[in-house]
Design a protein around this motif. Sequence first.
Motif, PDB file in Angstrom:
ATOM      1  N   SER A 159     -12.458   1.458  14.114  1.00 34.01           N
ATOM      2  CA  SER A 159     -11.286   0.631  14.401  1.00 34.01           C
ATOM      3  C   SER A 159     -11.290  -0.661  13.593  1.00 34.01           C
ATOM      4  O   SER A 159     -10.239  -1.261  13.365  1.00 34.01           O
ATOM      5  CB  SER A 159     -11.210   0.304  15.897  1.00 34.01           C
ATOM      6  N   LYS A 160     -12.481  -1.067  13.143  1.00 35.17           N
ATOM      7  CA  LYS A 160     -12.602  -2.292  12.350  1.00 35.17           C
ATOM      8  C   LYS A 160     -12.665  -2.008  10.855  1.00 35.17           C
ATOM      9  O   LYS A 160     -12.642  -2.937  10.045  1.00 35.17           O
ATOM     10  CB  LYS A 160     -13.863  -3.055  12.766  1.00 35.17           C
ATOM     11  N   ALA A 161     -12.761  -0.736  10.503  1.00 36.97           N
ATOM     12  CA  ALA A 161     -12.967  -0.374   9.098  1.00 36.97           C
ATOM     13  C   ALA A 161     -11.641  -0.313   8.354  1.00 36.97           C
ATOM     14  O   ALA A 161     -10.591  -0.008   8.925  1.00 36.97           O
ATOM     15  CB  ALA A 161     -13.670   0.970   8.994  1.00 36.97           C
ATOM     16  N   THR A 162     -11.711  -0.582   7.073  1.00 36.19           N
ATOM     17  CA  THR A 162     -10.561  -0.400   6.193  1.00 36.19           C
ATOM     18  C   THR A 162     -10.970   0.540   5.075  1.00 36.19           C
ATOM     19  O   THR A 162     -12.143   0.618   4.707  1.00 36.19           O
ATOM     20  CB  THR A 162     -10.089  -1.733   5.581  1.00 36.19           C
ATOM     21  N   THR A 163     -10.019   1.253   4.532  1.00 37.72           N
ATOM     22  CA  THR A 163     -10.304   2.148   3.412  1.00 37.72           C
ATOM     23  C   THR A 163     -10.303   1.344   2.121  1.00 37.72           C
ATOM     24  O   THR A 163      -9.717   0.262   2.054  1.00 37.72           O
ATOM     25  CB  THR A 163      -9.255   3.268   3.334  1.00 37.72           C
TER      26      THR A 163
END
Length: 232
Positions: A159-163
């Motif tokens: 939920s905190k990750a970005t691509t």
Amino acid sequence: MTKEAAPNTPDSGGPGSPGLRERKRQRMYQAVSDVAIALFLEKGFEKVPVAEVAAAAEISKPTLFRYFPAKEDLVLHRFADHVDEAARVVATRPAKRSPLDALQRQFLDGLERQDPVTGLCDNVHVLAFHRLLYGTPSLVARLYAYQERSEAALGEALSKATTPDAAPKTPPTDPLAARLAAGQIVAVQRILALENWRRIDAGESADAVWPDAVATANRGFGQLRSGLARYA
């Protein structure tokens, strides 16, 4: 089992290293768990009371329960350090690597090392441990609780990750969407490991299974990328 942060004291071994008290605590966990597993392998999980484990480990029953809240935890203690592993992989991955790529790389590296967590390990002691685990319904049920914790931690990390190609101001992933993704990822890893273990338990060597295990892992993670369109 959660690891406490160690203070930076002379006996802590430096910043980030476990202190003397924590090292003693970890040794106690390991020693009692080893005693318990040896008894369970010899006599069967259901036939060994907790009092017998405590006596063999030379500690009191209340002390044993302070370390292991349930009898099953005496066996599953070995999984405790892996509960947050997938979440850590996502959180510490290189900036240009996607979460799914990082998790796939981790699983493939585990196959290369014949890590028992991947199911691809034909060490006789690991095989005996897995037979104890998967042959005891209460241990399998308790294992699901560990997997749920792993899934929750991974969902939070996702939920905190970005691509890599996401815009800098892209909002975090919806928590429910992240949790659904985590559930699918954990399920794929579990099924891959069980399939590897099934073949090893049937008598195949880890080296013989490895090529298929790699191909199946790549296919499993590929299906995660493509979604379930085939079944829609």
